[in-house]
Design an enzyme around this catalytic site. Structure first.
Site, PDB file in Angstrom:
ATOM      1  N   GLU A   1      51.383  24.411  58.567  1.00  0.00           N
ATOM      2  CA  GLU A   1      51.007  25.030  59.854  1.00  0.00           C
ATOM      3  C   GLU A   1      50.960  26.554  59.804  1.00  0.00           C
ATOM      4  OE1 GLU A   1      53.656  23.317  62.776  1.00  0.00           O
ATOM      5  OE2 GLU A   1      52.877  21.300  62.442  1.00  0.00           O
TER       6      GLU A   1
ATOM      7  N   ASP B   1      49.532   9.846  64.373  1.00  0.00           N
ATOM      8  CA  ASP B   1      49.945   9.099  65.567  1.00  0.00           C
ATOM      9  C   ASP B   1      48.902   9.377  66.652  1.00  0.00           C
ATOM     10  OD1 ASP B   1      50.874  11.670  66.417  1.00  0.00           O
ATOM     11  OD2 ASP B   1      52.954  11.148  65.985  1.00  0.00           O
TER      12      ASP B   1
END
Ligand code: XIL
Length: 864
Positions: free
Chosen positions: A217, A326
């Site tokens: 990230e 997810d």
């Protein structure tokens, strides 16, 4: 030598000479200096330290679990393809057919405490990632040079016992850092700590992991370099440095850059692509990119977009993988069954995308059961994973397996298929027999994919395979149902798709959904409509039947889709003009003969901003808290390709207009469908406008075939009229002698609340009359927010009621202890007396005389 290189040399020397080691404090924790002797320290720098896990590194690849131990770059032979394939595929056995992994994030504490959890991982997945245990904070929880490897090692032990490769996650990340990585560290100290962390961690797990998420990230959502302790101190250089250092310690490890929100195209994905180009140009040892894949189902890239985006990274020579999949579905509309059906489509799409990109190594889901997901605490209650909270397989599980196996994707222009285990690739869950007979997985014949369902031993023509759909359907609705059927044991026969429906208090009925000739030569699709009676539905099952006893029925691809309710758009297709539509912002509307269907469409010209377009007012058709499916066909002209967006502007009393993005797509001059859910907020709705927008100023925007239909009626209206006091206390009156006013001094929602002052007894407060608003005998859920002027005091909401002008009675509805600093919610249930109510005053009271009460957002809705 550049700045990074020289500091690297300096700090590695510092590390090798045992810079500032702390004393060991016992337990499983270890200190750097204690575990590494001086010769080991030197070896460490050369990346040659050996330890007790060496023996595990060379475990053979197990043929029945392909992908396991198959660590490219670690000198192992690739695993052979499985010789025999299972009757029921798992994510891993399905992924292994194309030599990919289906991994899962695991937690050490759950592996240790929950045997079913551990067993499910071992049986269904082909790789693990520690969800937290290998992050910097968890590895060095209290202070520099002190290490806590226990939980991470326990995951490694579990993985090795089950021959599951481990992905190391993650070395350099701005989150979950040790407390000692604080803003006041000098750059040099930060560098020393970070280097020690990378060296020590990579070395410790050198025999245990096949690769690392080295940097996590590093790019912000707008595509700039994310502000973090590392970027603040060293700019972008830290990224290359971390990869080089990790490579120095473990030459065999696959090294990944990992990030979220880069799965489709956009500024962030472009920025990561640019970063990868720069790293590769500088020969930084980066092997691949992990696309986290934390999706919200509302904003999910199409299959084509996923494939093209993954492919452009692959074309740089990188491996790609989905590292933390997810799919959140709480915010898409319709029934829970429909939400889970959409989720199934998305899991299938991601696996299908991976299979289509040669460089895609596999997918890791970020957990597997909704009982344990980071989503609930980060984004709010949701059901993002493959299994429900009781470890039952959800539609997503079956869609995920289907995606790995190349089962065709669901048609996006249809409502989603509500059946989870429709294609029967992953076992027989959800299926049973009507009457006598046995079910088995048919591994030779399939309508799509590789498996179908065989019902043998049928003792009568009315017997056959059956699927319960009770939880998927609602009374009064109509569904499109379909099933592929084939015979074994007779050349041809008539087969039926039948529904068995039970309503409370009535005999069960049989409804013929479809009927047709079927044969033993091929599958035939039987399709028809299922309409449920408007009754209290107890159970509904669909089953196949018809052929004589003894003939086997093979079935596949059961479909069950809601039929949309009527279209709420007055003029949806522009066949007789553009009435009912108006320009949204500067834009001129005219009728166009270039249409998606029929003879007419609307075109917006002279647009001076991307938000300008074509609008229609739908206020009259929609209600608060309900959700709708909206769809429109759009195209652009005057641009190579541009975005087309369907948006709703929702005006709620006392709040600024909210712009709800329903859906978006890209048109390169062709008609594209833009669809999605419009969930109307819980407010007093004053206006709702649906409009098309999106392309740059000056680009003409065409629109045709618009639909808006109810998906879910929501919770029912709030029966309290003026619930937020934004424009005064109209509809409310003092209960006893009080002074009440709307005040901006305190507010729960919006800008104002009601202040009730001058109270001379604890029973005095503010009331509203619900006469005419309540259905006798019905229950209502109450939520209201309150504060008191000072200190803390008890508060109640009470109903004063009278039937047919008779005596008044008082019923407690909700109570709490409120304070002056925060808003406290009163929650309760109000049951309306079963009579002709002549008095029904709901009021707040309870604080001692003299204490002011503040009240806001009083919501009373019928409970379903
Ligand atoms: C999450 C874990 O799942 C949570 O248990 C933890 O509290 C926070 O981190 N991106 C990542 C993961 O790379 O490491 C994050 O995992 C989720 C987002």
């Amino acid at each position: 030598m550049n700045r990074i290189g020289s500091t690297l040399r300096v700090s590695l020397v510092a590390l090798a000479s045992g810079l500032a080691p702390a004393a060991c404090q016992g337990g499983v924790d270890v200190d750097t200096a204690e575990e590494l002797g001086s010769s080991e320290r030197a070896l460490l720098l050369l990346g040659h330290q050996h330890d007790q896990r060496d023996k595990d590194r060379d475990k053979p690849c197990k043929p029945e679990k392909p992908g396991k131990g198959n660590k490219p770059g670690k000198g192992k032979p690739p695993c052979a393809e499985p010789v025999t394939e299972p009757a029921a595929f798992t994510p891993q056995t399905a992924a292994a057919r194309s030599k990919r992994h289906a991994g899962v994030a695991v937690q050490a504490s759950l592996l240790a405490s929950d045997a079913a959890y551990a067993q499910f991982v071992a049986d269904h997945f082909g790789q693990v990632t520690p969800e937290n245990e290998m992050k910097w904070g968890p590895l060095q929880p209290d202070r520099p040079h002190r290490w806590s490897f226990g939980p991470a090692d326990s995951i490694v032990d579990f993985a090795q016992a089950h021959e599951l490769p481990v992905r190391g996650h993650t070395l350099i990340w701005h989150s979950q850092l040790p407390a000692f990585i604080s803003d006041d560290l000098s750059d040099l100290r930060l560098r020393l700590y970070a280097e020690e962390h990378v060296v020590r961690t990579v070395n410790h797990f050198r025999k245990d992991v096949y690769g690392w998420d080295v940097v996590n990230e590093a790019i912000a959502d707008d595509g700039s370099l994310r502000v973090s302790p590392f970027s603040e101190a060293f700019g972008e250089h830290y990224i290359a440095h971390a990869f080089r250092l990790a490579h120095l310690i473990d030459r065999d490890a696959k090294l990944y850059y990992n990030d979220y929100g880069i799965e489709g195209f956009g500024p962030k994905s472009d920025a990561v692509y640019g970063l990868m180009e720069r790293l590769l140009d500088r020969r930084v040892p980066v092997d691949g990119v992990g696309f986290q894949g934390h999706f919200d189902a509302r904003f999910m890239p199409s299959l084509d977009e996923l494939v093209s985006n993954f492919q452009r990274f692959a074309d740089l020579g990188l491996k790609v993988n989905v590292s933390e999949l997810d799919v959140r579905v709480a915010r898409i509309g319709g029934s829970k069954a429909r939400r889970l059906a959409v989720q199934k489509q998305l899991y299938q799409r991601v696996a299908a995308a991976c299979v289509q990109v040669e460089a895609c190594e596999g997918i890791t889901t970020w957990g597997f059961t909704d009982a344990h997901s980071w989503v609930d605490s980060t984004f709010g209650a949701d059901d993002p994973l493959l299994l429900d909270e009781s470890y039952q397989k959800k539609p997503a599980y079956f869609g995920y397996v289907d995606g790995w196996l190349g089962v065709p994707l669901d048609d996006p222009s249809l409502e989603p298929n509500l059946i989870g285990n429709s294609s029967l690739e992953a076992g027989l869950d959800g299926w049973s027999v009507m009457g006598a007979g046995q079910l088995s997985s048919e591994t030779e014949l399939a309508h799509t994919g590789l498996r179908s369902l065989r019902a043998g031993g049928r003792a009568a023509s009315w017997q056959g395979p059956r699927h319960d759909v009770t939880a998927l359907v609602s009374a009064g609705r109509t569904y499109d149902a379909s099933l592929a059927v084939r015979l074994d044991g007779a050349a041809s026969a008539t087969a039926n798709l039948t529904a068995h429906i039970s309503c409370a208090g009535a005999d069960a009925v049989f409804q013929q959904v479809a009927s047709g000739a079927v044969s033993d030569a091929a599958f035939t699709v039987l399709a028809g409509e299922l309409t449920l009676p408007d009754c209290d539905v107890q159970s509904v099952a669909l089953y196949a039947e018809g052929p004589a006893a003894g003939v086997d029925l093979l079935v596949d691809d059961l479909g069950l889709r809601e039929q949309p309710l009527p279209n709420l758009i007055g003029n949806p297709d522009f066949e007789s003009g553009i009435g009912g539509w108006f320009g949204w912002g500067p834009s001129t509307l005219s009728l166009s003969s270039d249409s998606h269907s029929g003879a007419g469409a609307v075109v917006a010209t002279g647009r001076s901003d991307s938000w300008n377009g074509v609008a229609t007012d739908v206020t009259a058709g929609v209600a608060a808290t309900a959700s709708y499916r909206a769809s429109a066909w759009m195209k652009v002209s005057g641009a190579a390709a541009d975005s087309v967006v369907l948006t709703a502007a929702v005006g709620c009393a006392g709040a600024a207009t909210q712009f709800v993005r329903v859906g978006a797509a890209t048109s390169a001059g062709e008609w594209v469908e833009v669809s999605g859910t419009l969930a109307v907020p819980n407010c007093v709705v004053q206006s709702v406008v649906l409009y098309g927008e999106g392309p740059a100023a000056g680009v003409d925007l065409y629109l045709d075939d618009v639909s808006l239909s109810l998906l879910d009626a929501g919770q029912g209206p709030n029966v309290v009229a003026n619930s937020g006091f934004e424009s005064g206390v109209d509809g409310w009156f003092g209960f006893g002698a009080v002074a009440a006013e709307a005040t901006s001094a305190r507010a729960h929602g919006g800008d104002r609340s009601a202040r009730i002052g001058g109270r001379t007894a604890s029973w005095q407060g503010l009331a509203t009359s619900l006469v005419g608003q309540l259905t006798p005998g019905a229950s209502y859920a109450l939520s209201a927010w309150a504060q008191v002027g000072d200190g803390s005091s008890p508060l109640n909401m009470t109903l004063q009621s009278a039937c047919d002008g008779g005596a008044e009675s008082y019923t407690f509805v909700a109570g709490t202890t409120a304070n002056a600093a925060t808003w406290t919610e009163l929650q309760g249930t109000l049951v309306a007396p079963s009579c002709n109510l002549t008095t029904a005053n709901l009021y707040i009271e309870g604080a001692p005389a003299g204490v002011d009460i503040y009240l806001d957002d009083v919501v009373l809705r019928p409970t379903p």
